[in-house]
Design a protein around this motif. Structure first.
Motif, PDB file in Angstrom:
ATOM      1  N   PHE A 192      35.027  39.432  39.922  1.00 45.18           N
ATOM      2  CA  PHE A 192      34.744  40.616  40.465  1.00 45.18           C
ATOM      3  C   PHE A 192      35.917  41.218  41.259  1.00 45.18           C
ATOM      4  CE2 PHE A 192      32.566  44.087  41.776  1.00 45.18           C
ATOM      5  CZ  PHE A 192      32.166  43.961  43.210  1.00 45.18           C
ATOM      6  N   HIS A 193      36.738  40.284  41.935  1.00 49.34           N
ATOM      7  CA  HIS A 193      37.800  40.466  42.580  1.00 49.34           C
ATOM      8  C   HIS A 193      39.077  41.018  41.674  1.00 49.34           C
ATOM      9  CE1 HIS A 193      40.208  40.950  46.240  1.00 49.34           C
ATOM     10  NE2 HIS A 193      41.159  40.095  45.743  1.00 49.34           N
ATOM     11  N   LEU A 194      38.939  40.141  40.393  1.00 42.78           N
ATOM     12  CA  LEU A 194      39.712  40.618  39.283  1.00 42.78           C
ATOM     13  C   LEU A 194      39.812  42.220  38.870  1.00 42.78           C
ATOM     14  CD1 LEU A 194      41.789  39.423  37.144  1.00 42.78           C
ATOM     15  CD2 LEU A 194      39.917  39.138  35.704  1.00 42.78           C
ATOM     16  N   ALA A 203      42.432  20.051  31.132  1.00 44.08           N
ATOM     17  CA  ALA A 203      42.030  21.175  32.221  1.00 44.08           C
ATOM     18  C   ALA A 203      43.460  21.491  33.044  1.00 44.08           C
ATOM     19  CB  ALA A 203      41.211  20.775  33.041  1.00 44.08           C
ATOM     20  N   ILE A 204      43.982  20.523  33.455  1.00 44.11           N
ATOM     21  CA  ILE A 204      45.220  20.654  34.297  1.00 44.11           C
ATOM     22  C   ILE A 204      46.470  21.303  33.400  1.00 44.11           C
ATOM     23  CG2 ILE A 204      47.053  19.631  35.710  1.00 44.11           C
ATOM     24  CD1 ILE A 204      44.981  17.840  36.851  1.00 44.11           C
ATOM     25  N   PHE A 205      46.474  21.115  32.417  1.00 45.67           N
ATOM     26  CA  PHE A 205      47.603  21.704  31.560  1.00 45.67           C
ATOM     27  C   PHE A 205      47.232  22.954  31.197  1.00 45.67           C
ATOM     28  CE2 PHE A 205      50.570  18.561  30.920  1.00 45.67           C
ATOM     29  CZ  PHE A 205      50.047  17.150  30.686  1.00 45.67           C
ATOM     30  N   LEU A 206      45.764  23.309  30.787  1.00 44.50           N
ATOM     31  CA  LEU A 206      45.655  24.624  30.642  1.00 44.50           C
ATOM     32  C   LEU A 206      45.897  25.384  31.955  1.00 44.50           C
ATOM     33  CD1 LEU A 206      42.337  24.606  28.614  1.00 44.50           C
ATOM     34  CD2 LEU A 206      44.312  25.177  27.822  1.00 44.50           C
ATOM     35  N   PHE A 207      45.579  24.803  32.844  1.00 45.49           N
ATOM     36  CA  PHE A 207      45.744  25.824  34.248  1.00 45.49           C
ATOM     37  C   PHE A 207      47.315  25.851  34.518  1.00 45.49           C
ATOM     38  CE2 PHE A 207      45.200  27.509  38.146  1.00 45.49           C
ATOM     39  CZ  PHE A 207      45.842  26.754  39.225  1.00 45.49           C
ATOM     40  N   CYS A 208      48.151  24.980  33.941  1.00 46.68           N
ATOM     41  CA  CYS A 208      49.513  25.357  33.980  1.00 46.68           C
ATOM     42  C   CYS A 208      50.067  26.633  33.348  1.00 46.68           C
ATOM     43  CB  CYS A 208      50.408  24.388  33.216  1.00 46.68           C
ATOM     44  SG  CYS A 208      50.787  22.738  33.957  1.00 46.68           S
ATOM     45  N   GLY A 209      49.255  26.995  32.485  1.00 47.14           N
ATOM     46  CA  GLY A 209      49.688  28.372  31.669  1.00 47.14           C
ATOM     47  C   GLY A 209      49.255  29.504  32.618  1.00 47.14           C
ATOM     48  N   ALA A 210      47.980  29.305  33.331  1.00 45.71           N
ATOM     49  CA  ALA A 210      47.579  30.110  34.259  1.00 45.71           C
ATOM     50  C   ALA A 210      48.590  30.203  35.507  1.00 45.71           C
ATOM     51  CB  ALA A 210      46.468  29.995  34.835  1.00 45.71           C
ATOM     52  N   VAL A 211      49.181  29.175  36.032  1.00 43.24           N
ATOM     53  CA  VAL A 211      50.146  29.140  36.986  1.00 43.24           C
ATOM     54  C   VAL A 211      51.203  30.040  36.743  1.00 43.24           C
ATOM     55  CG1 VAL A 211      51.723  27.516  38.278  1.00 43.24           C
ATOM     56  CG2 VAL A 211      49.582  26.848  38.131  1.00 43.24           C
ATOM     57  N   GLY A 212      51.826  29.819  35.529  1.00 40.82           N
ATOM     58  CA  GLY A 212      52.940  30.462  35.120  1.00 40.82           C
ATOM     59  C   GLY A 212      52.656  31.996  35.004  1.00 40.82           C
ATOM     60  N   LYS A 213      51.560  32.266  34.341  1.00 37.25           N
ATOM     61  CA  LYS A 213      51.467  33.689  33.938  1.00 37.25           C
ATOM     62  C   LYS A 213      50.971  34.410  35.289  1.00 37.25           C
ATOM     63  CE  LYS A 213      51.662  35.454  29.758  1.00 37.25           C
ATOM     64  NZ  LYS A 213      52.996  34.921  29.537  1.00 37.25           N
ATOM     65  N   GLY A 215      45.941  35.017  33.576  1.00 36.53           N
ATOM     66  CA  GLY A 215      45.796  33.720  33.932  1.00 36.53           C
ATOM     67  C   GLY A 215      44.490  33.404  34.511  1.00 36.53           C
ATOM     68  N   VAL A 216      44.107  34.306  35.288  1.00 35.87           N
ATOM     69  CA  VAL A 216      42.576  34.338  35.792  1.00 35.87           C
ATOM     70  C   VAL A 216      41.657  34.510  34.802  1.00 35.87           C
ATOM     71  CG1 VAL A 216      41.161  35.249  37.665  1.00 35.87           C
ATOM     72  CG2 VAL A 216      43.586  35.353  37.896  1.00 35.87           C
ATOM     73  N   TYR A 217      41.745  35.194  33.943  1.00 32.78           N
ATOM     74  CA  TYR A 217      41.040  35.353  32.627  1.00 32.78           C
ATOM     75  C   TYR A 217      40.982  33.942  32.041  1.00 32.78           C
ATOM     76  CZ  TYR A 217      39.326  36.492  28.132  1.00 32.78           C
ATOM     77  OH  TYR A 217      38.743  36.641  26.852  1.00 32.78           O
ATOM     78  N   LEU A 218      42.067  33.278  31.730  1.00 36.27           N
ATOM     79  CA  LEU A 218      42.005  31.844  30.878  1.00 36.27           C
ATOM     80  C   LEU A 218      41.142  30.972  31.674  1.00 36.27           C
ATOM     81  CD1 LEU A 218      43.028  30.253  28.648  1.00 36.27           C
ATOM     82  CD2 LEU A 218      45.132  29.618  30.472  1.00 36.27           C
ATOM     83  N   VAL A 219      41.256  30.912  33.053  1.00 39.00           N
ATOM     84  CA  VAL A 219      40.578  29.990  33.754  1.00 39.00           C
ATOM     85  C   VAL A 219      39.134  30.309  33.567  1.00 39.00           C
ATOM     86  CG1 VAL A 219      40.201  28.873  36.217  1.00 39.00           C
ATOM     87  CG2 VAL A 219      42.630  29.402  35.460  1.00 39.00           C
ATOM     88  N   TYR A 236      43.637  34.148  45.605  1.00 40.84           N
ATOM     89  CA  TYR A 236      42.237  34.302  45.918  1.00 40.84           C
ATOM     90  C   TYR A 236      41.371  34.113  44.701  1.00 40.84           C
ATOM     91  CZ  TYR A 236      41.870  36.103  50.884  1.00 40.84           C
ATOM     92  OH  TYR A 236      41.875  36.427  52.115  1.00 40.84           O
ATOM     93  N   MET A 237      41.636  35.031  43.618  1.00 41.61           N
ATOM     94  CA  MET A 237      40.735  34.776  42.552  1.00 41.61           C
ATOM     95  C   MET A 237      40.946  33.423  42.169  1.00 41.61           C
ATOM     96  SD  MET A 237      41.994  38.094  40.460  1.00 41.61           S
ATOM     97  CE  MET A 237      42.998  39.282  41.157  1.00 41.61           C
ATOM     98  N   ILE A 238      41.987  32.446  41.809  1.00 49.58           N
ATOM     99  CA  ILE A 238      42.273  31.254  41.357  1.00 49.58           C
ATOM    100  C   ILE A 238      41.367  30.167  42.232  1.00 49.58           C
ATOM    101  CG2 ILE A 238      43.758  29.558  40.899  1.00 49.58           C
ATOM    102  CD1 ILE A 238      44.142  31.365  38.795  1.00 49.58           C
ATOM    103  N   MET A 239      41.509  30.426  43.594  1.00 49.50           N
ATOM    104  CA  MET A 239      40.749  29.736  44.513  1.00 49.50           C
ATOM    105  C   MET A 239      39.337  29.784  44.276  1.00 49.50           C
ATOM    106  SD  MET A 239      40.467  29.770  48.575  1.00 49.50           S
ATOM    107  CE  MET A 239      39.659  31.228  48.607  1.00 49.50           C
ATOM    108  N   ALA A 240      38.866  30.938  44.222  1.00 42.51           N
ATOM    109  CA  ALA A 240      37.541  31.138  44.024  1.00 42.51           C
ATOM    110  C   ALA A 240      36.854  30.512  42.682  1.00 42.51           C
ATOM    111  CB  ALA A 240      37.167  32.569  43.976  1.00 42.51           C
ATOM    112  N   LEU A 241      37.692  30.689  41.731  1.00 47.03           N
ATOM    113  CA  LEU A 241      37.240  30.079  40.423  1.00 47.03           C
ATOM    114  C   LEU A 241      37.283  28.305  40.475  1.00 47.03           C
ATOM    115  CD1 LEU A 241      39.007  32.128  37.828  1.00 47.03           C
ATOM    116  CD2 LEU A 241      36.263  32.166  38.112  1.00 47.03           C
ATOM    117  N   GLY A 242      38.139  27.960  41.094  1.00 48.96           N
ATOM    118  CA  GLY A 242      38.365  26.563  41.408  1.00 48.96           C
ATOM    119  C   GLY A 242      37.381  25.878  41.925  1.00 48.96           C
ATOM    120  N   LEU A 243      36.843  26.855  43.177  1.00 50.28           N
ATOM    121  CA  LEU A 243      35.998  26.168  44.002  1.00 50.28           C
ATOM    122  C   LEU A 243      34.621  26.197  43.257  1.00 50.28           C
ATOM    123  CD1 LEU A 243      36.873  27.835  47.458  1.00 50.28           C
ATOM    124  CD2 LEU A 243      36.774  25.506  46.742  1.00 50.28           C
ATOM    125  N   TYR A 244      34.533  27.310  42.459  1.00 52.76           N
ATOM    126  CA  TYR A 244      33.238  27.208  41.688  1.00 52.76           C
ATOM    127  C   TYR A 244      33.398  25.968  40.742  1.00 52.76           C
ATOM    128  CZ  TYR A 244      30.048  28.302  37.889  1.00 52.76           C
ATOM    129  OH  TYR A 244      28.979  28.179  37.002  1.00 52.76           O
TER     130      TYR A 244
END
Lengths: 168, 698, 99
Positions: free
Chosen positions: B348-350, B223-233, B266-270, B322-330
């Motif tokens: 939604f925010h996306l 999961a963290i590695f996948l998130f790396c992609g989102a961090v970059g993009k 990135g948000v979409y991937l997460v 914001y979006m990433i945080m929301a998804l992470g909190l979910y």
């Protein structure tokens, strides 16, 4: 070894020959050498007589002593300006030549004495020497006789031609 | 299950149409600029219509999922697929991308009018749209990765569109390399999933994770590695440094790629991989924290920037956070078994962000087009001059600040709701919201309402042509109204559509009040400082000088990276170059030197030994001859003596002494003496170096 | 007989020594005469003791004498010539037959 035929005479003659020969080859004064040569030739004639070759002895004296030796003396007198000076007569090869000649002499003597091949005869020589020689000269030795005479002629002419004065 | 229409079944056509446009422009239409633009716009409009139809289809099927794929590479136990997956998330994304894409393409006709590489721009845009749409419809990680890289490539091409500018060339390289680092992590995550789950298909992977077949540690790591992609993009901390520099590209590019779509990948991937994050609370909290940190850093930097596009760029980073945080909190809350509105808050925010940020960028482009500068300190009073741009821009600013009833208010409210169970997150989120409102309205006041700073620019400012203005209006409508599909309790259509679980809206009334108050206070502070001038921004800057400098210099991230990463890498590359140089050149020179030395040796050999032998034998013969010539004395007596001596020798050699009765020693003695005599004679001759010595003359 | 042969041998080698050694050219000629005489003695001795029919040896000796005389004559004529041209008859100076 049996005594030589001729005994003491041969011994004296041999001694004279050898001594005079030695004088010929070693004396400093060329004139003395010539005189020694004469002596030697006389002694050789004596040896011929011992060997029953009277005519040869006479011829030897006549020709050799009377002509050749005299000729040599003439030549000596004609060519040496310093006849009295004492100069060395042998060249630098002396030592080596001495050895070699000694070896030659010794070896020849050894060869002679050790050979058993000689078959000595006791047949006597023909008594009349001159007649026999004359007879053979005309018959058996005709060719050499003639050739020798031609040779003499040639030598005579040659000597004259060689020794004649330059046409300047 | 009702039969799906062929529109839905062939929804991949939406991504193929822009590809077709790209091909046509590159091969055929390059030389006809207007034709390229028209063709490209036609294709994207077609895709737009198709996407809307797909969306309607999915809505009518009540959020059903359709998947179709083809095994592209199959070997025992593993296969790589090419396929499409159409579910509500996909449909929404398709709609967003094509909408903003079409708007941007129409806008570009006016913006890029005088550019010499006009058709190439549209070719690149088409290629990008193909990549982005493909990314969205992909049904497995392999496909999404391919399109992920394609999106990165087209972003590089578009950022560096004006590659004559060194800053643009540097920026596109920076973007590509930075996102590449994130992609490395993404790839590792892919490998882990492929290895442990045995497949890359979304559905199968999530099924395996949910059924617990994969060890928990692996799930967290993947999961963290996948998130790396989102961090970059999506330009999250610490890979956020490329997005502000990406503003070197043309403004339509910034609007499309770096506000609305690519960074949303990135948000979409997460969002797509939510099952993985739900299975791992640790990974989810990491995601949430990074999102929050990013959002805070970016918002703080945006407070003091003066370049209009930079402000908007940092704003984008912040909103993505914001979006990433929301998804992470979910993910975190779900992992622990609680309910959370985070999933649909993020998505939604996306959607709303795509619209209002796209509008903000296009509007900024319009402003820049008018006053020919990016610096807001040189603008002012443009409200009077730009009658279409200014209101549209302000609507978008209100939306992002979170003023009801605009779209941004509803989505931001959902995000705040997602943080309710985590007080720290809540406080910081509200602070960020305050900062967002502040800096956006600082921008608006300084640009539109304050008295003009530069009279010259003000005189020459004018409104943009129609092709630029109409998309602004269209997006303004969306920026205002797009939120109305997600009003909780009244019209929770979005959340119900996208989210398959229970919709959760706690404390909604006082929450909405709180967000509105925060937004209004931010706007008022900006009003006071920049319109009224009651609080002087200059004095504030001087009072907090160190903080101001720190924020102005972007927290010194670029400098830090330069020292820690860039310089060592360059030094290492230089070292390798010099090593290669030395070794390779050393080898070549060494070979040459060896060859030269070897030929020197051979020359020596030839000169001394070979020639020496030849010369030596000649020398030897000469010396021997020189010595022995003295035997030829010229004296006949000497020659005669020698002949005699040798004759004696030969005779003795053949002497048969046995028969003679002689002793052997006699023979030997005689021979020896003769030989000695002869040799001594020869040697005595050899002592002569000149004429034989003359005895005295006769 | 052996004594005569021995005498001839000695005489021959003495003459040989003289030929090889004498510096005076006429001296060489004289030594040469000695060698001839030695040979003559040999011939006559063989004639006397081995082959006695026909005086072959003696005749041969006569021929040798004659030829020796002729040769002496010519030789001396040459010596005279040499003396005239080279102002000396020292064999040490006769070094033409070399390099």
């Amino acid at each position: 070894m049996p005594a030589p035929d001729g005994g003491i005479v041969f011994a004296i003659l041999a001694f004279v020959i050898i001594v005079s020969a030695l004088m010929v080859v070693s004396l400093k004064n060329i004139f003395h050498c010539a005189l020694a040569l004469v002596l030697c030739l006389f002694a050789v004639a004596g040896v011929y007589i011992l060997l029953n070759a009277e005519f040869l002895a006479a011829a030897q004296v006549l020709i050799y002593v009377g002509a050749v030796a005299i000729l040599m003396i003439f030549a000596v007198m004609l060519t040496s300006k310093l006849a009295s000076r004492k100069i060395r007569q042998t060249n630098e090869n002396a030592l080596t030549a001495f050895f070699v000649c000694v070896i030659v002499a010794l070896s020849t003597i050894v060869l002679i004495t050790k050979t058993d091949v000689w078959r000595l005869t006791d047949k006597a020589l023909p008594a009349d020497n001159i007649a026999t020689i004359g007879k053979y000269l005309m018959t058996k030795f005709m060719l050499p006789f003639e050739v020798v005479s031609v040779l003499l002629l040639a030598a005579m002419i040659g000597a004259i031609v060689l020794a004649r004065k330059e046409k300047s | 299950m009702a039969e799906y229409s062929w529109i839905l079944k062939n929804s991949y056509i939406t991504c193929l149409l822009p590809l077709f446009s790209f091909g046509m422009i590159v091969f055929f239409l390059r030389w006809k600029e207007m034709l390229s633009a028209v063709f490209s716009i036609a294709m994207i409009l077609l895709s737009w219509v198709w996407s809307l139809w797909v969306l309607v289809e999915v809505i009518s099927h009540h959020g059903a999922t359709y998947e179709a794929f083809y095994d592209f590479v199959a070997f025992a136990g593993f296969s790589l697929q090419i396929g499409i997956l159409v579910d509500p998330l996909t449909a929404v994304m398709l709609a967003i991308v094509t909408t903003v894409g079409a708007s941007v393409e129409i806008y570009s006709v006016g913006y890029m009018k005088d550019d010499p590489r006009f058709s190439r721009f549209f070719a690149y845009l088409s290629l990008f749209l193909f990549s982005m749409l493909g990314l969205v419809v992909a049904n497995n990680f392999f496909m999404i990765f391919i399109f992920w890289e394609l999106v990165g490539l087209t972003s590089y091409l578009l950022i560096g569109f004006w590659f004559e500018k060194k800053s643009a060339a540097d920026a596109c390289k920076k973007a590509f390399i930075t996102t590449r680092m994130g992609d490395l992590g993404f790839l590792v995550g892919l490998f882990m999933l492929a290895f442990f789950a045995g497949t890359l298909n979304y559905g199968e992977v999530f099924a395996r994770i949910s059924s617990g077949l994969i060890p928990a540690g692996i799930v967290t790591a993947a999961a963290i590695f996948l998130f790396c992609g989102a961090v970059g993009k999506s330009a999250q901390f610490p890979l956020h440094v490329w997005l502000p520099d990406a503003m070197e590209g043309p403004t339509p590019v910034s609007a499309l790629i770096h506000a609305a779509t690519m960074v949303a990948a990135g948000v979409y991937l997460v969002a797509r991989s939510m099952s993985v994050f739900v299975a791992s609370a640790d990974a989810a909290i990491v995601v949430a924290v990074i999102g929050l940190v990013t959002s805070f850093i970016a918002a703080s930097i945006a407070l003091v920037q003066n370049d209009i596009k930079r402000i908007l760029a940092y704003s984008t980073v912040s909103q993505l956070g914001y979006m990433i945080m929301a998804l992470g909190l979910y993910g975190y809350d779900s992992a622990l078994g609680h309910h959370s509105p985070g999933y649909y808050a993020g998505t939604f925010h996306l959607m709303t962000h795509a619209f209002f940020k796209g509008l903000l960028f296009l509007g900024a482009g319009s402003v820049i087009h008018a006053v020919h500068t990016n610096d807001i300190q040189e603008m002012g009073g443009l409200w009077k001059k730009m009658k279409i741009t200014a209101p549209a821009f302000c609507i978008a600013s209100l939306s992002i600040a979170g003023i009801p009833p605009l779209a941004g208010f509803w989505s931001k409210d959902e995000i705040v709701a997602a943080t309710l169970q985590h007080p720290v997150f809540l406080v910081v989120t509200l602070l960020i919201a305050f900062m967002t409102a502040f800096y956006m309205w600082r921008l608006c006041f300084l640009t539109f309402f304050a008295p003009p700073r530069d009279q010259h620019r003000y005189e020459h400012a004018h409104e943009s042509p129609k092709t630029m203005a109409y998309p602004l209006v269209f997006l303004a409508v969306l920026a205002a109204g797009a939120g109305w599909v997600g009003i909780p309790k009244v019209a929770p259509w979005f959340s119900e559509f996208v989210f398959h679980g229970d919709v959760y809206h706690p404390h909604w009334s006082w929450l909405m009040l709180l967000s509105a108050v925060v937004a209004l206070s931010g706007i008022s502070l900006a009003y006071l400082m920049y319109y009224r001038g009651s609080i002087s921004p200059i004095k504030m800057g001087q009072r907090f000088k160190p903080l101001y400098t720190f924020l102005y210099n972007k927290w010194y991230f670029d400098e830090l990276y330069h020292v820690v990463l860039i310089r060592p890498t360059l030094a290492f590359a230089r070292y390798l170059w010099s090593f290669d140089n030395r070794v390779v050149d050393g080898a070549v020179n060494g070979t040459a030197w060896t060859t030269i030395k070897w030929s020197d040796i051979k020359e020596w050999f030839d000169t001394w030994i070979v020639d020496g032998a030849v010369n030596g034998s000649g020398w030897l013969v000469r010396q021997v001859g020189n010595t022995l010539r003295f035997i030829q004395t010229g004296s006949v007596q000497f020659y005669a003596m020698f002949i005699l001596a040798l004759v004696v020798l030969f005779c003795f050699a053949k002497f048969d002494y046995v028969e003679m009765g002689l002793e052997r020693w006699v023979l030997v003695f005689v021979l020896f003496v003769t030989l000695v005599v002869v040799i001594v004679k020869i040697l005595s001759m050899l002592r002569y170096r000149a004429e034989p010595k003359n005895t005295q003359e006769d | 007989m052996f004594y005569y042969l021995g005498l001839a041998a000695i005489l021959f080698s003495i003459g040989l020594f003289g030929v090889l050694t004498r510096r005076n050219t006429i001296g060489i000629l004289m030594s040469l005469e000695l060698m001839f005489n030695a040979a003559n003695i040999n011939f006559v001795a063989f004639n006397r003791y081995i082959i006695t029919d026909g005086l072959t040896g003696q005749l041969f000796a006569i021929f040798i004498v004659v030829v020796a005389a002729a040769e002496a004559a010519v030789g001396l004529a040459i010596v005279l010539l040499v003396y005239r041209n080279w102002r000396g008859i020292d064999t040490d100076h006769y070094s033409v037959m070399k390099w």
